[in-house]
Each structure stands twice: as C-alpha cells, then as structure tokens.
Design a protein around this motif. Structure first.
Motif, short mmCIF file in Angstrom:
data_model
loop_
_atom_site.label_atom_id
_atom_site.label_comp_id
_atom_site.label_asym_id
_atom_site.label_seq_id
_atom_site.Cartn_x
_atom_site.Cartn_y
_atom_site.Cartn_z
N ILE A 199 23.41 20.13 37.14
CA ILE A 199 22.31 21.22 37.37
C ILE A 199 22.89 22.13 38.01
O ILE A 199 23.38 21.82 39.30
N PRO A 200 22.69 23.43 37.71
CA PRO A 200 23.33 24.61 38.53
C PRO A 200 22.54 24.53 39.98
O PRO A 200 21.46 24.15 40.05
N PRO A 201 23.09 25.19 40.99
CA PRO A 201 22.70 25.07 42.50
C PRO A 201 21.35 25.69 42.68
O PRO A 201 20.51 25.57 43.41
N ASN A 202 20.87 26.72 41.66
CA ASN A 202 19.85 27.54 41.96
C ASN A 202 18.72 27.01 40.93
O ASN A 202 17.67 27.58 41.01
N CYS A 203 19.13 25.69 40.52
CA CYS A 203 17.73 25.02 39.74
C CYS A 203 17.28 23.82 40.36
O CYS A 203 18.08 23.33 41.03
N HIS A 204 16.33 23.28 39.86
CA HIS A 204 15.57 22.04 40.11
C HIS A 204 14.81 21.52 39.21
O HIS A 204 14.30 21.82 38.15
N LEU A 205 14.75 20.13 39.26
CA LEU A 205 13.90 19.20 38.41
C LEU A 205 12.62 18.69 39.02
O LEU A 205 12.57 18.40 40.15
N CYS A 206 11.58 18.77 38.14
CA CYS A 206 10.54 17.99 38.78
C CYS A 206 9.75 17.25 37.56
O CYS A 206 9.58 17.69 36.28
N LEU A 207 9.62 16.12 38.01
CA LEU A 207 9.00 14.93 37.04
C LEU A 207 7.64 15.27 37.21
O LEU A 207 6.90 15.19 38.23
N THR A 208 6.85 15.52 36.01
CA THR A 208 5.33 15.92 35.84
C THR A 208 4.62 15.02 34.94
O THR A 208 5.47 13.98 34.12
N ASP A 209 3.27 15.34 34.82
CA ASP A 209 2.59 14.47 33.79
C ASP A 209 2.40 15.13 32.55
O ASP A 209 1.87 14.66 31.51
N GLY A 210 3.26 16.21 32.39
CA GLY A 210 3.32 16.75 31.17
C GLY A 210 1.99 17.95 30.77
O GLY A 210 2.13 18.47 29.82
N VAL A 211 1.23 17.96 31.79
CA VAL A 211 0.41 18.93 31.63
C VAL A 211 0.15 19.90 32.96
O VAL A 211 0.08 21.16 32.65
N LEU A 212 0.36 19.56 33.96
CA LEU A 212 0.19 20.49 34.93
C LEU A 212 1.36 20.51 35.67
O LEU A 212 2.62 19.69 35.89
N ILE A 213 1.75 22.05 35.87
CA ILE A 213 3.18 22.49 36.37
C ILE A 213 2.66 22.68 37.92
O ILE A 213 2.07 23.53 38.25
N PRO A 214 3.29 21.98 39.02
CA PRO A 214 3.22 22.07 40.28
C PRO A 214 3.71 23.61 40.90
O PRO A 214 4.67 23.44 41.62
N LEU A 215 3.21 24.55 40.28
CA LEU A 215 3.81 25.79 40.86
C LEU A 215 2.63 26.70 41.11
O LEU A 215 1.72 26.77 40.47
N ARG A 216 2.83 27.89 42.07
CA ARG A 216 1.87 28.80 42.37
C ARG A 216 1.55 29.68 41.22
O ARG A 216 2.73 29.94 40.39
N ASP A 217 0.37 30.20 41.00
CA ASP A 217 0.28 31.19 39.95
C ASP A 217 1.19 32.38 40.30
O ASP A 217 1.46 32.78 41.25
N ASP A 218 1.71 33.11 39.21
CA ASP A 218 2.59 33.98 39.34
C ASP A 218 3.83 33.89 39.93
O ASP A 218 4.42 34.87 40.38
N SER A 219 4.57 32.77 40.02
CA SER A 219 5.38 32.42 40.70
C SER A 219 6.75 32.47 39.75
O SER A 219 8.03 32.10 40.37
N VAL A 220 6.49 32.46 38.51
CA VAL A 220 7.73 32.50 37.27
C VAL A 220 7.51 33.48 36.36
O VAL A 220 6.36 34.17 36.33
N ASP A 221 8.54 34.01 35.94
CA ASP A 221 8.62 35.25 35.09
C ASP A 221 8.29 34.65 33.58
O ASP A 221 7.62 35.19 32.92
N ILE A 222 8.90 33.68 33.14
CA ILE A 222 8.90 33.03 31.73
C ILE A 222 8.61 31.58 31.93
O ILE A 222 9.18 30.90 32.59
N VAL A 223 7.98 31.06 30.90
CA VAL A 223 8.09 29.65 30.77
C VAL A 223 8.91 29.25 29.19
O VAL A 223 8.42 29.87 28.08
N TRP A 224 9.92 28.42 29.33
CA TRP A 224 10.75 28.22 28.22
C TRP A 224 10.18 26.76 27.80
O TRP A 224 10.34 25.74 28.52
N CYS A 225 9.89 26.77 26.22
CA CYS A 225 9.46 25.41 25.77
C CYS A 225 10.30 25.37 24.44
O CYS A 225 9.96 25.81 23.24
N CYS A 226 11.22 24.44 24.37
CA CYS A 226 12.06 24.46 23.25
C CYS A 226 12.10 22.94 22.67
O CYS A 226 12.66 22.01 23.56
#
Length: 131
Positions: free
Chosen positions: A100-127
């Motif tokens: 994983i590149p140094p500027n990236c992080h992994l997060c185990l989730t329940d697949g529903v909730l994303i543990p981030l503040r509102d408006d803290s990301v520019d895009i959501v990639w879902c592939c």
C-alpha cells in the motif's frame, strides 16, 4: 465482524476464499481466464483514468470495497490519498501483502458505514463491488 456470506451474497468462492487466489482472480473472475480478467481490468483502468480527471484538484478518495488494493495502488501511486474500506479481513491482509502506498490507509468496515467525516473526501471509487 459478521460472516460476510450472511450479509453480502457472492457468486462462487466467498471473499475470504478469493483473497487467497492472488492477482486479478482475487477481485474479478476467480474461474475466468487470464484473458477475461485482463480485459475486465483494462476496462476498470480506463474508468479509473477518467475518474482522475473528473474534478481537477481532487486528491482524496475512498476505495469502497478495496479488495486486494489494486485501485488503492493505482490512485495512491498518482499522488492521491486513498482510504480503502473492506468487509473481509483476508482481503485487507492481501492488500497489505501486495503493498500500500504510504499516503494510503486500509479500514475494515461493516460494508455500510464509512468512518469518515462528511465532506472529507473528493470521490468514492466503487469497482466490481455492487453487482
């Protein structure tokens, strides 16, 4: 974390089993030919390249259902900060194993909730997640 097979239906091997396969078979078509998986991957790369240019100045992405991290690496290697979310611990381990590149992080989730503040990301990639 609850067993993924009860929350999210998969066709063929479970995500836990797929994590052991390695390469594109992990996240695309586990029983497909190398040619099929390379074709699918090429289509996904085309879309990812387009996403890089959708909104100039964006630099933070969530890779929702990051699997083995192929798009964390794709965006991260191009200067983006990426938060990869995943429901399967074995996939998180596969992503860590592949790097994983140094500027990236992994997060185990329940697949529903994303543990981030509102408006803290520019895009959501879902592939290849929502089928």
């Amino acid at each position: 974390m609850a067993d993924e097979s009860r929350r999210f239906h998969t066709i063929g091997p479970s995500w836990s089993e797929r994590a052991k396969l390695g390469g594109l078979r992990t996240v695309l078509s586990p029983d497909g030919s190398d040619r099929r998986n390379l074709f699918l991957h090429g289509v996904h790369l085309f879309a990812a390249n387009r996403a890089l240019h959708l909104k100039p100045g964006t630099r933070v992405a969530v890779d929702f259902g990051c699997g083995s991290g192929r798009f964390i690496r794709y965006f991260g290697d191009r200067g983006w900060k990426v938060i990869g979310t995943e429901i399967t611990p074995e996939m998180i381990k596969a992503a860590e194993r592949d790097g994983i590149p140094p500027n990236c992080h992994l997060c185990l989730t329940d697949g529903v909730l994303i543990p981030l503040r509102d408006d803290s990301v520019d895009i959501v990639w879902c592939c290849s997640v929502l089928r």
